[in-house]
Scaffold this motif. Structure first.
Motif, PDB file in Angstrom:
ATOM      1  N   GLN C 109      -3.180   6.577   2.006  1.00 52.93           N
ATOM      2  CA  GLN C 109      -3.872   5.284   2.139  1.00 52.93           C
ATOM      3  C   GLN C 109      -4.145   4.945   3.604  1.00 52.93           C
ATOM      4  N   VAL C 110      -3.133   5.090   4.424  1.00 46.39           N
ATOM      5  CA  VAL C 110      -3.263   4.732   5.835  1.00 46.39           C
ATOM      6  C   VAL C 110      -4.197   5.699   6.563  1.00 46.39           C
ATOM      7  N   VAL C 112      -6.835   7.346   5.480  1.00 46.91           N
ATOM      8  CA  VAL C 112      -8.265   7.210   5.208  1.00 46.91           C
ATOM      9  C   VAL C 112      -8.802   5.842   5.629  1.00 46.91           C
ATOM     10  N   ASN C 113      -8.070   4.780   5.307  1.00 45.83           N
ATOM     11  CA  ASN C 113      -8.542   3.440   5.689  1.00 45.83           C
ATOM     12  C   ASN C 113      -7.394   2.457   5.547  1.00 45.83           C
ATOM     13  N   TYR C 114      -6.714   2.211   6.665  1.00 42.56           N
ATOM     14  CA  TYR C 114      -5.509   1.370   6.601  1.00 42.56           C
ATOM     15  C   TYR C 114      -5.838  -0.049   6.157  1.00 42.56           C
ATOM     16  N   ARG C 115      -7.097  -0.450   6.318  1.00 40.46           N
ATOM     17  CA  ARG C 115      -7.463  -1.816   5.908  1.00 40.46           C
ATOM     18  C   ARG C 115      -7.288  -2.019   4.405  1.00 40.46           C
ATOM     19  N   LYS C 116      -7.347  -0.936   3.635  1.00 37.94           N
ATOM     20  CA  LYS C 116      -7.199  -1.014   2.177  1.00 37.94           C
ATOM     21  C   LYS C 116      -5.821  -0.537   1.724  1.00 37.94           C
ATOM     22  N   ALA C 117      -4.894  -0.319   2.649  1.00 38.36           N
ATOM     23  CA  ALA C 117      -3.583   0.230   2.282  1.00 38.36           C
ATOM     24  C   ALA C 117      -2.623  -0.883   1.855  1.00 38.36           C
TER      25      ALA C 117
END
Lengths: 192, 192, 192, 192, 192, 192
Positions: C109-110, C112-117
Motif C-alpha cells: 500500500q505504502v 504504490v500510493n501512501y495517500r491511500k494506505a
C-alpha cells in the motif's frame, strides 16, 4: 581574436569595423564604461536588427524608473536564468547584481536557491512570481497579483517583474543556442 | 555566535564545548587547516553519529586515490548540487573546485551548465553520467557504463562517479532541509 | 556463486573470505540473525570504507530511539524508494516494514500510493514531508516544519524524517547504479 | 459490509441485490471462480453501463488470443500502473501476474523497475513501448513500431501492447479517483 | 480510399463491407447523421470487440443525462486532450464543443488554456478537477471533491467529470498510437 | 470599449488618442491592413518603449528574408505557443499560419501535435529544434545544428528558428501574464 582564444559563439561574430555605425557606437560606449565588451554585444551583433531590438527592450525594462530597484531587477534575471541553465546570464548578471546590491554574496545565493538567500520577504515574493512567469506563466492568475499587492507591489511593479522574467526567457534561450561565453571579467566583479 | 549573526541552521547548533571529543577534534583540525569552520560541520554536529558517518562516507569518496582527480570529483558535486538547488553545496564545493582545479572560472561554469564549461569531452561524459545518477538513476543501464568506458573510464571510476553523485544526493537534501548557510568565506576563495 | 545464479551487482562482488574482518563479521552477524545475507551487504562490500560508512549512517538513523517507530521509518524508505524506482529498497524494506508493523498489507500500500494506505493522518503527514525531501528538498521551508508540528512531531522528529529520506536518496541511487538484486527471501517475508 | 470494514470506494457501492441481473451474474461468476469478489467489480457496479463497457473492453484486450501471453499483458498493467501510482491495479494485477507467470517474484520486480526485472530483452522492449504509450503517447512514431518489430512483435502485437497500456490509463484514473481499495486476498496470492 | 488520400491510421483500416454488421450499422448511422464518417470509427473498426466496448463506454458517459451539460463534457475532452497532445480528439471534439455550446470561440480557448476561456467559475473548477484526474490522479483526495461541491457539483457529477477525463486518457493514447487523422470536415464545423 | 465587452488585459489599456504618435500610427496601419486591431497592439501599448522594442524584434525575425518561409516561421510560433499554453499566440498566429500557408487545416494540426501534421520531414526537423529551444535550450548542442544541416538548413536558418522560438518564449509569457485576449476575428480567418 587569435586562434587560441575561446569561442564566444557558435555563430559568426563580426569585427567591430564591419558593424553598422550605431551598433558599433553602442558597443564602444559600453566598452568605455565597463572596461571590456560583454560578449552578448558581440554575439548578437551578428544580427544588427535583432541587436537593436534586444537592447532597446533590455533598456526599457532594466534602466527605467521602477518600483523595483535595479538590484532587484537583476535578482530576477539571476534566479530565472539559473533555472534555465543559462551560463552567460547567471555569470554576467550575477556580477551586475553584486555591484548594484553592493553585496558580494547575494548573486550566488539567489542563483542557486533564492528561498535561502539574504532577502526580504517582499523580495522573495517578487522572485516567487518571477519564477512562476518564467516556468509556468500559463498558471498565472489574479491571485498571483493579489499576493504581490499584499507585499506592497503595485500593478506596474507586477508588469515590471513579469517583463524582466519574460525578456530573459528570450535572452536565456539565445545565449544557450549561440553558446554565448561569459567574459572572464565577470566572474570576479563585485566580490569585494 | 552573537544575536546578530545569521542563522546557519533551522535546527539547534551545538557549542564546540558540548560536542563529543572526536567530533570537536575533527572540527578544530578543519578550522586549523582552512582558517574557518565550514558550517556543514557545525550543523551536522547536532547529530554526532550521523556526523561521523557522513564525514567517513565523504572521505571514502572524496579523499581516496581514484581515476578521477579531486577537482573532477568536485565538478560532480557542483553540477549535481545546482540541479538540486543546494546553496551550501554549490557555494562551498565551488570554492574547493576552484582551488583544486586552480581555475577561477570553472565552478560557476560547471554549476550553471557544464555542457558549456571549459571541460574535456571525457569530463563532460563524466558529468553526463553523474547527472543521470543524480536525477534519474532508475534509467541507468549497461549502455551508460559502456559510454564511460569509451572515454577511458574504468569500472571503478564509474562507481566513483556514481558514489559522489549519490552521496551528494543525500548531502543536498540535508543542507536544504536544515537551511544550511554557506560561510561567507567560500564565496571569494580561489577566485585568483 | 554458481554460473546459473542471477547476478546481484554490475560490479565485482567479493568473496566473504576476501573481505576485511570487520566487514565479514558484520555480514555473518546479519546472516545469523536473518538466515540469509541481504545482497546490499555483499554488493557494497566491494568498497569496504563506503560499506562501513553506509551502515554506520543507516544504523544512526534506523536503529536509534526516535519519536518515529521503526515501522514508521521503514514507511519512509518504502514510499520514497518506489518514487525513485529502486527495486532493491522497495522489496527489502517492504519486507522489514511488514515485519515491524506486523501488517502484511502495509508495504505494498505504502509503496504504490501512501495517500491511500491504512495509515493515520499523522503518518500521512510524515510521508508528505518525506516525499518532499526526497523529490523537491529545495522547496522545504518553515511551513513544512509547522505542518509536522501540527501533527505532534517534534523538531527532532522532523530531522529524523528528513534524514531517512535523504539517506535513501543515496541508497536508491547506489542500488540502481549497481543493479543490486533483491534476495528472493524478501518477497515472502512478513506476508502472514 | 459491516461498519468496521474499510471503505472500498469514495462513492456509493450497491448491494448485490440491487444490481441489474447481468452485472450481478458477472460478479457472482467471478466470486465462484476466485473465491472472493475483487473490489473493482463492486466499485464500478455503481454505474452499470460503464461497468458493462469497462469489462467488455477489459476482456477484449486481456482474454483474447494474442502474440502476447496473458502473463505479458499483466506485466504491462503492473509496470504502467505503478508509474501512475494506482494501488488497486498494482496489487490486484500483481497477483494475477504472479499466477499467470507462475513466478512469485516477477510482479514486485516489474512494478518497481521493469528494467531490472527477470525478463527477456523482448519483454523489456514490450514494456519500453507500453510505458511510452502510458506516459508520452504523443511522442510515439514509426520508429517505436520498428523497434518492436526488431524483437519479433507484429503490428497486431503492437496494437495489443498499446491497447492494454491505454485501457489501464483509464482504469488507473478511475481507481485513484474512487479510492478503490485492493482486496486483502490479492496481496498473498501467487507468492508460492 | 485512393492512393492519394492521406493515411488515417498506422494500422490496417477495414472496408465497410468487411466489418461485422453491428459495427457497419453504427458507422452508417453516424454517417447519415453527420454527413461523413469520423475516422475514429474506421480506425477502431480494425478491432470490432474493442470498437464495441469503446463506443459503449463513450455513450455511457457522453450521451446520458448528467448534471454536466453535453457541452461541458466536451470541454473536459478538449482541455485534457490538448495536454495529451492528441490531435484527433482536440480537432473532432473541438467541433462538437462548438456545436453543443453554440459558441464558435470556445473550443480553441479551452484547448489552449481553459483558465483564460469564457467560462463560469463553476466550469473552471470542473476543468481543474478534470485536468488533475488526467495528469495526476494519484493526488486526488477528498479535498478535491469538496472543492467541486463548493461549486454546486454533486458526487455523481464528480464521477462524471472523472469518467470523461479517464475515458479520454484511453482515447488520446489510442489516437496517438494509431496516428488517427482528424477528418477535414471537423476543422470548420461550428465556426458560425 | 463598452462595459459589456470582454476585458482584453489584466492591466490598463490606453485609448488610441492617448498613445504616442508612432505607436498610434503603427496601430492604425495594422487596422487599415487587417480590418481590426489585434489586441496584442492595444495591450502592449500600455508600455510604449516595450511596445516599440517588441514589434521591432518581431519584425526583425518574422518579416525579413529567410531560408524559412513566412508560413514556416508561423509554424514555430504555433507549435511552441501551444506547449506554453498561450491562448493569444495560438489563436492569432494560427490564423496567420492558415493564411500564409493557404491551408485551413495546418494551424490546428501543428498546434496540437506537429509530429502528426501534414508537414515535410524538413519542417518536422525545424519544429523538433524549435521545441527544444523553447522547452530545453540548455541542452542544445552542435548535434542539433548538424541535424538541421542534414535537412538542408543553413547556420542562418538555425539562428532564425531559434530566434523565433526565443522571441515567442517572451511573447507567450507576456500574453499569459496580461491575460491577453485573442480577438474574435482570428478564430475564423483562413478557414477557407
Amino acid at each position: 581574436m587569435t586562434a587560441t582564444e575561446p569561442k564566444i559563439s557558435r555563430f559568426p561574430v563580426p569585427d567591430l569595423a564591419d558593424m553598422p555605425d550605431d551598433v558599433r557606437a553602442r558597443i564602444l560606449a559600453v566598452q568605455e564604461k565597463s572596461g571590456f565588451i560583454p560578449n552578448v554585444f558581440l554575439v548578437l551583433a551578428h544580427r544588427p536588427d535583432e541587436f537593436r531590438a534586444f537592447f532597446a527592450y533590455h533598456d526599457a525594462l532594466m534602466e527605467k524608473p521602477s518600483g523595483l530597484s535595479k538590484a532587484e531587477r537583476e535578482m530576477i534575471v539571476v534566479a530565472t536564468s539559473n533555472l534555465n541553465q543559462c551560463q552567460y546570464c547567471v555569470v554576467a548578471h550575477g556580477a551586475i547584481l553584486r555591484i548594484r546590491a553592493k553585496n558580494p554574496l547575494i548573486a550566488d545565493q539567489v542563483a542557486v536557491n533564492y528561498r535561502k538567500a539574504d532577502l526580504t520577504p517582499r523580495q522573495k515574493a517578487m522572485l516567487d512570481f518571477a519564477v512562476k512567469v518564467s516556468q509556468a506563466a500559463h498558471l498565472v492568475g489574479d491571485d498571483d497579483l493579489d499576493a504581490l499587492k499584499a507585499h506592497g507591489f503595485t500593478e506596474e511593479d507586477a508588469w515590471d517583474i513579469a517583463g524582466v522574467a519574460a525578456f530573459f526567457a528570450l535572452s536565456n534561450r539565445m545565449a544557450n543556442v549561440t553558446g554565448m561565453r561569459p567574459n572572464d571579467e565577470f566572474y570576479k566583479l563585485g566580490r569585494g
